[in-house]
Motif scaffolding. Structure first.
Motif: not given
Length: 252
Positions: A1-25
Motif C-alpha cells: 500500500m502507499e503510505w506517507d511517508p513511504p517507509d512507514t512500515w519498513d522497520r516493522h517488515r524488517a523486524f518480522l523478517g528476522t524473527l525466524p532466525a532469532s529463534l533457537p530452532a
C-alpha cells in the motif's frame, strides 16, 4: 500500500523478517492469539487448511488477493482445547474459520514460505486480563513441544489518534510513550508474580486507556506472558508509526 511517508512500515517488515532466525530452532507449529477474533469462550481453529479471512474494508483491491497457504493442525487444536479444559475453561472449536489479518499479515512477513502448521486461538469476549493470563499458564506445555506462541496485536491501538496523526502529517510528540515505558518495565520484570499482577491491573497504568480505549489488541500479550512462566520478558523491538509507539516482546 502507499503510505506517507513511504517507509512507514519498513522497520516493522524488517523486524518480522528476522524473527525466524532469532529463534533457537524452527517451530514445529505456531499458535497465534489475534486481537481480531473474540468468542464467548476460548475457541480454537480446527480446520486442516484454513483460508484467509479478509476482515477489513476499504483497502486497495490487491490487499484482497493476498495468499498465505499455511496448513492448519487439527491435532494441535485438539491439544490446545484439552489444555484449556484441564485448567477449567469452557472451550469451543471452529472448523470453518480462516486466518484473519492479525495472523496472515505479520506471518506473511515472518514465514513467507507458509510451511509451518498454524492454529489460531480466539480471545474470550470478556477480555478479562487475569483469565487470559491463566489461559497462557495452561498452554505453557506447548512451548516444550516446539510450538511458538504468538500474541498478535498492538501495544498502542488508539486508532482515532493514529489516523489524525497520519492525515495531519504532524511530527514531534509521540503518543503512548508513558504507557510503553510502564509496559516495558512490567514485562521485563524478573519477578513473575509481580509481572502478572501488573498486567492483570494494566488499566491502572499511566496512559493505559489512552493507548487502548478497548483492549482487544492488547490482551493477546497476556496469553503469551502467562505461557512464559518464569521466563523474563525482553523488549526486542520498538518503532514510531502513525504518531505512536509500538513495541514487541519475547519470552525465552
Amino acid at each position: 500500500m502507499e503510505w506517507d511517508p513511504p517507509d512507514t512500515w519498513d522497520r516493522h517488515r524488517a523486524f518480522l523478517g528476522t524473527l525466524p532466525a532469532s529463534l533457537p530452532a524452527k517451530p514445529k507449529a505456531l499458535l497465534v492469539i489475534s486481537g481480531h477474533w473474540e468468542e464467548r469462550e476460548f475457541t480454537v481453529q480446527s480446520n486442516a487448511a484454513p483460508p484467509l479471512l479478509f476482515d477489513y474494508n476499504g483497502f486497495p483491491p490487491h490487499t484482497y488477493q493476498l495468499t498465505w497457504p499455511a496448513p492448519g493442525d487439527p491435532a494441535l487444536a485438539a491439544r490446545v482445547g484439552k489444555l484449556l479444559e484441564g485448567a477449567g475453561f469452557e472451550t469451543g472449536a471452529d472448523s470453518a474459520r480462516g486466518f484473519d489479518h492479525g495472523v496472515f499479515v505479520p506471518l506473511k512477513m515472518a514465514f513467507p514460505e507458509a510451511d509451518v502448521p498454524t492454529v489460531q486461538l480466539s480471545l474470550r469476549a470478556d477480555l478479562d486480563p487475569s483469565s487470559h493470563l491463566a489461559a497462557g499458564w495452561a498452554l505453557a506445555p506447548l512451548r516444550d513441544e516446539g510450538v511458538l506462541i504468538i500474541g498478535s496485536g498492538n501495544t498502542y491501538h488508539n486508532m482515532a489518534v493514529m489516523m489524525r496523526s497520519m492525515h495531519s502529517g504532524r511530527s514531534g510528540t509521540i503518543a503512548g510513550t508513558d504507557f510503553d515505558c510502564w509496559l516495558s518495565d512490567a514485562v521485563t520484570l524478573d519477578d513473575t508474580a509481580r509481572r502478572d499482577a501488573m498486567l492483570a491491573n494494566w488499566a491502572q497504568a499511566p496512559g493505559a486507556r489512552a493507548a487502548h480505549p478497548r483492549e482487544e489488541h492488547f490482551i493477546p500479550l497476556h496469553v503469551a506472558a502467562g505461557a512464559a512462566g518464569a521466563d523474563r520478558g525482553i523488549k526486542i523491538f520498538d518503532d514510531h508509526v502513525m504518531g505512536a509507539v509500538e513495541s514487541a516482546f519475547r519470552f525465552g
